[in-house]
Motif scaffolding. Structure first.
Motif, PDB file in Angstrom:
ATOM      1  N   LYS A 140       0.837  -1.206   0.000  1.00  0.00           N
ATOM      2  CA  LYS A 140       0.000   0.000   0.000  1.00  0.00           C
ATOM      3  C   LYS A 140       0.872   1.257   0.000  1.00  0.00           C
ATOM      4  O   LYS A 140       0.568   2.237   0.680  1.00  0.00           O
ATOM      5  CB  LYS A 140      -0.924   0.013   1.214  1.00  0.00           C
ATOM      6  CG  LYS A 140      -1.883  -1.178   1.258  1.00  0.00           C
ATOM      7  CD  LYS A 140      -2.769  -1.132   2.495  1.00  0.00           C
ATOM      8  CE  LYS A 140      -3.736  -2.305   2.528  1.00  0.00           C
ATOM      9  NZ  LYS A 140      -4.588  -2.289   3.747  1.00  0.00           N
ATOM     10  N   GLY A 142       1.393   3.537  -2.360  1.00  0.00           N
ATOM     11  CA  GLY A 142       0.697   4.719  -2.876  1.00  0.00           C
ATOM     12  C   GLY A 142      -0.307   5.264  -1.885  1.00  0.00           C
ATOM     13  O   GLY A 142      -0.370   6.472  -1.643  1.00  0.00           O
ATOM     14  N   LEU A 143      -1.107   4.370  -1.294  1.00  0.00           N
ATOM     15  CA  LEU A 143      -2.131   4.800  -0.332  1.00  0.00           C
ATOM     16  C   LEU A 143      -1.502   5.443   0.897  1.00  0.00           C
ATOM     17  O   LEU A 143      -1.902   6.537   1.316  1.00  0.00           O
ATOM     18  CB  LEU A 143      -2.989   3.605   0.076  1.00  0.00           C
ATOM     19  CG  LEU A 143      -4.033   3.873   1.169  1.00  0.00           C
ATOM     20  CD1 LEU A 143      -5.036   4.921   0.697  1.00  0.00           C
ATOM     21  CD2 LEU A 143      -4.731   2.583   1.571  1.00  0.00           C
ATOM     22  N   THR A 145       1.534   6.641   1.272  1.00  0.00           N
ATOM     23  CA  THR A 145       2.226   7.881   0.923  1.00  0.00           C
ATOM     24  C   THR A 145       1.221   9.016   0.806  1.00  0.00           C
ATOM     25  O   THR A 145       1.483  10.146   1.241  1.00  0.00           O
ATOM     26  CB  THR A 145       2.998   7.723  -0.396  1.00  0.00           C
ATOM     27  OG1 THR A 145       3.979   6.690  -0.256  1.00  0.00           O
ATOM     28  CG2 THR A 145       3.694   9.026  -0.774  1.00  0.00           C
ATOM     29  N   GLY A 146       0.053   8.725   0.219  1.00  0.00           N
ATOM     30  CA  GLY A 146      -0.996   9.735   0.122  1.00  0.00           C
ATOM     31  C   GLY A 146      -1.507  10.166   1.482  1.00  0.00           C
ATOM     32  O   GLY A 146      -1.692  11.365   1.741  1.00  0.00           O
ATOM     33  N   PRO A 276      -2.212   7.153  -4.895  1.00  0.00           N
ATOM     34  CA  PRO A 276      -2.615   5.750  -5.129  1.00  0.00           C
ATOM     35  C   PRO A 276      -2.932   5.461  -6.590  1.00  0.00           C
ATOM     36  O   PRO A 276      -2.584   4.388  -7.108  1.00  0.00           O
ATOM     37  CB  PRO A 276      -3.864   5.593  -4.247  1.00  0.00           C
ATOM     38  CG  PRO A 276      -3.736   6.643  -3.204  1.00  0.00           C
ATOM     39  CD  PRO A 276      -3.068   7.793  -3.888  1.00  0.00           C
ATOM     40  N   ALA A 279       0.431   5.541  -8.549  1.00  0.00           N
ATOM     41  CA  ALA A 279       1.304   4.415  -8.225  1.00  0.00           C
ATOM     42  C   ALA A 279       0.892   3.148  -8.968  1.00  0.00           C
ATOM     43  O   ALA A 279       1.722   2.263  -9.213  1.00  0.00           O
ATOM     44  CB  ALA A 279       1.289   4.159  -6.718  1.00  0.00           C
ATOM     45  N   ARG A 280      -0.384   3.043  -9.337  1.00  0.00           N
ATOM     46  CA  ARG A 280      -0.860   1.857 -10.061  1.00  0.00           C
ATOM     47  C   ARG A 280      -0.541   1.922 -11.552  1.00  0.00           C
ATOM     48  O   ARG A 280      -0.717   0.930 -12.266  1.00  0.00           O
ATOM     49  CB  ARG A 280      -2.375   1.699  -9.863  1.00  0.00           C
ATOM     50  CG  ARG A 280      -2.776   1.277  -8.461  1.00  0.00           C
ATOM     51  CD  ARG A 280      -4.206   0.793  -8.425  1.00  0.00           C
ATOM     52  NE  ARG A 280      -5.152   1.865  -8.716  1.00  0.00           N
ATOM     53  CZ  ARG A 280      -5.734   2.626  -7.803  1.00  0.00           C
ATOM     54  NH1 ARG A 280      -5.445   2.443  -6.509  1.00  0.00           N
ATOM     55  NH2 ARG A 280      -6.592   3.571  -8.145  1.00  0.00           N
ATOM     56  N   GLN A 284       4.206   8.202 -13.865  1.00  0.00           N
ATOM     57  CA  GLN A 284       3.541   9.273 -13.119  1.00  0.00           C
ATOM     58  C   GLN A 284       3.759  10.631 -13.786  1.00  0.00           C
ATOM     59  O   GLN A 284       3.386  11.672 -13.238  1.00  0.00           O
ATOM     60  CB  GLN A 284       4.063   9.320 -11.670  1.00  0.00           C
ATOM     61  CG  GLN A 284       3.765   8.091 -10.835  1.00  0.00           C
ATOM     62  CD  GLN A 284       4.634   6.899 -11.200  1.00  0.00           C
ATOM     63  OE1 GLN A 284       5.853   7.033 -11.332  1.00  0.00           O
ATOM     64  NE2 GLN A 284       4.033   5.741 -11.375  1.00  0.00           N
ATOM     65  N   SER A 325       3.397  15.333  -3.103  1.00  0.00           N
ATOM     66  CA  SER A 325       2.998  13.953  -2.822  1.00  0.00           C
ATOM     67  C   SER A 325       3.532  13.005  -3.879  1.00  0.00           C
ATOM     68  O   SER A 325       3.920  11.865  -3.577  1.00  0.00           O
ATOM     69  CB  SER A 325       1.473  13.846  -2.742  1.00  0.00           C
ATOM     70  OG  SER A 325       0.873  14.186  -3.981  1.00  0.00           O
ATOM     71  N   THR A 329       6.137   9.814  -3.731  1.00  0.00           N
ATOM     72  CA  THR A 329       5.739   8.564  -4.377  1.00  0.00           C
ATOM     73  C   THR A 329       6.808   8.090  -5.351  1.00  0.00           C
ATOM     74  O   THR A 329       7.146   6.897  -5.412  1.00  0.00           O
ATOM     75  CB  THR A 329       4.403   8.747  -5.129  1.00  0.00           C
ATOM     76  OG1 THR A 329       3.404   9.204  -4.206  1.00  0.00           O
ATOM     77  CG2 THR A 329       3.944   7.444  -5.747  1.00  0.00           C
TER      78      THR A 329
END
Length: 400
Positions: A140, A142-143, A145-146, A276, A279-280, A284, A325, A329
């Motif tokens: 997790k 991305g989550l 980090t967010g 998030p 990151a998927r 970016q 952010s 990431t």
């Protein structure tokens, strides 16, 4: 056999509870990593008047955080290997809280010295928290980090928006700035409790010092560092000088503080949603460029008509600064392991903040030399264009 399986749910609950507690500790720590900086901007004119300090002194004061962040970025990986990340972050929070109290006790030099101490503690946490996220929440990144970035930006918003009210309530800038140490003590207590119950975050400190090739030879590592440093350059100019720019354009002290708080607050929902999603994806870069263009529009607006549409320009700048952010990431995504994350985070934040430290100082110096804000803003616009370029390169899917 049925009885042998009963401990499994309890063990799983224990792990989940430990993870949730560590997540709470990360959030509370993040809330402390900006108020020490953003609380100064709205009161800068009052502080200068009280202490009889010059604009150059103000430039030094707003430059100190960047210098501390640079130094800590280079030593944090070493400290984490020597003492473990849990203990290193606990020490960092202790140093930060002590510095917040120290800096309000005396005159101009003590204020700079206390800010140096406080931001040194903040800087260590800046570097090490992404490593905790990479090691303790690998599925997790991305989550978390967010969430971390949203809490960090929320703390920045509180610092700029609430401090003018504390100034009025407590009758001066000294208790208004010093009161933020209370939040640091709360975070320290929760962190120490969480660190004793969760040891996953220590793994990155177990690797041999200097393992792997030097990142100083990696073009990608330098690209990430330049992207991080340039966006930080812009961010610390905004946090240190935007309230003064707006007040010179006719905005009240309270409203200027609220607008700076709004800039940080805008980043909260963006930080929860975009990292998030980004990151998927394989790259970016598009996200980084789009947010950079919003920031560019806001800076051009502040250059042309700062007092006419301050809310609109602040919203645009807030979107632009939300790229922070994605900076964090990218650091996690361009490294494969916690050890590599620690090294890349140290390099990007060490050298990146060294570059960023020039921002507030140069902005203040150019203002003092020209007597206006036009030349300083032209400099910031140029830096933003470079940020967009290097950010687009850093966002591409590769590994150091």
């Amino acid at each position: 056999m049925a009885g042998a399986s009963e401990p499994v749910p309890d063990s799983r609950k224990t792990v989940l509870a430990a993870g949730a507690l560590l997540g709470l500790a990360v959030v509370l720590t993040a809330l402390n990593l900006r108020p020490a900086i953003t609380s100064v901007g709205p009161l800068l004119a009052e502080i200068r008047g009280s202490l009889g300090a010059s604009a150059t002194w103000a430039g030094v004061l707003t430059t100190v955080p960047g210098l501390c962040f640079a130094g800590a970025g280079l030593v944090a990986p070493v400290l984490s290997r020597r003492f473990g990340i849990g203990r290193a972050i606990a020490v960092a929070l202790t140093v930060m809280s002590a510095g917040l109290v120290l800096r309000v006790l005396d005159g101009p030099l003590v204020l700079i010295g206390g800010t140096l101490v406080a931001t040194a503690g903040i800087a260590l946490s800046n570097v090490l928290i992404p490593v905790v996220i990479k090691d303790s929440f690998p599925a997790k990144v991305g989550l978390m980090t967010g969430v971390y970035t949203a809490a960090l930006q929320g703390g920045g918003a509180l610092g700029s928006a609430v401090t003018p009210r504390l100034d009025d309530a407590f009758g001066g800038w000294r208790p208004a700035l010093g009161s933020w140490a209370v939040l640091g003590v709360v975070a320290l207590a929760v962190w120490m409790f969480a660190a004793r119950r969760h040891t996953a975050g220590e793994s990155s400190g177990s690797g041999p010092a200097g393992s792997g090739r030097s990142l100083l030879r990696s073009p990608l590592a330098w690209t990430v560092t330049l992207f991080f440093g340039l966006q930080s350059f812009v961010a610390y100019v905004v946090m240190g000088w935007l309230p003064q720019v707006l007040m010179d354009a006719g905005v009240s002290k309270g409203d200027a503080g609220l607008l700076l708080g709004l800039i940080s607050l805008i980043a909260v929902p963006i930080s929860l949603v975009i990292p998030p999603m980004a990151a998927r994806q394989g790259s970016q870069s598009v996200w980084i460029v789009v947010l950079g263009l919003f920031g560019l529009a806001g800076m051009i607006g502040l250059l042309i008509a700062p007092g006419e549409y301050p809310l609109l320009w602040s919203v645009f700048v807030g979107f632009g600064m939300s790229v922070f952010s994605l900076g964090l990431t990218v650091i996690a995504l361009r490294a494969r392991t916690g050890e590599e994350t620690a090294r890349l985070s140290g390099m990007a934040q060490g050298f990146g903040y060294l570059l960023a430290a020039l921002g507030p100082f140069l902005f203040g110096l150019l203002h003092q030399l020209t007597g206006g804000w036009t030349v300083p803003f032209i400099m910031v616009i140029g830096v933003l264009l470079a940020q967009i370029f290097f950010g687009a390169l850093a966002g591409r899917r590769r590994f150091v």
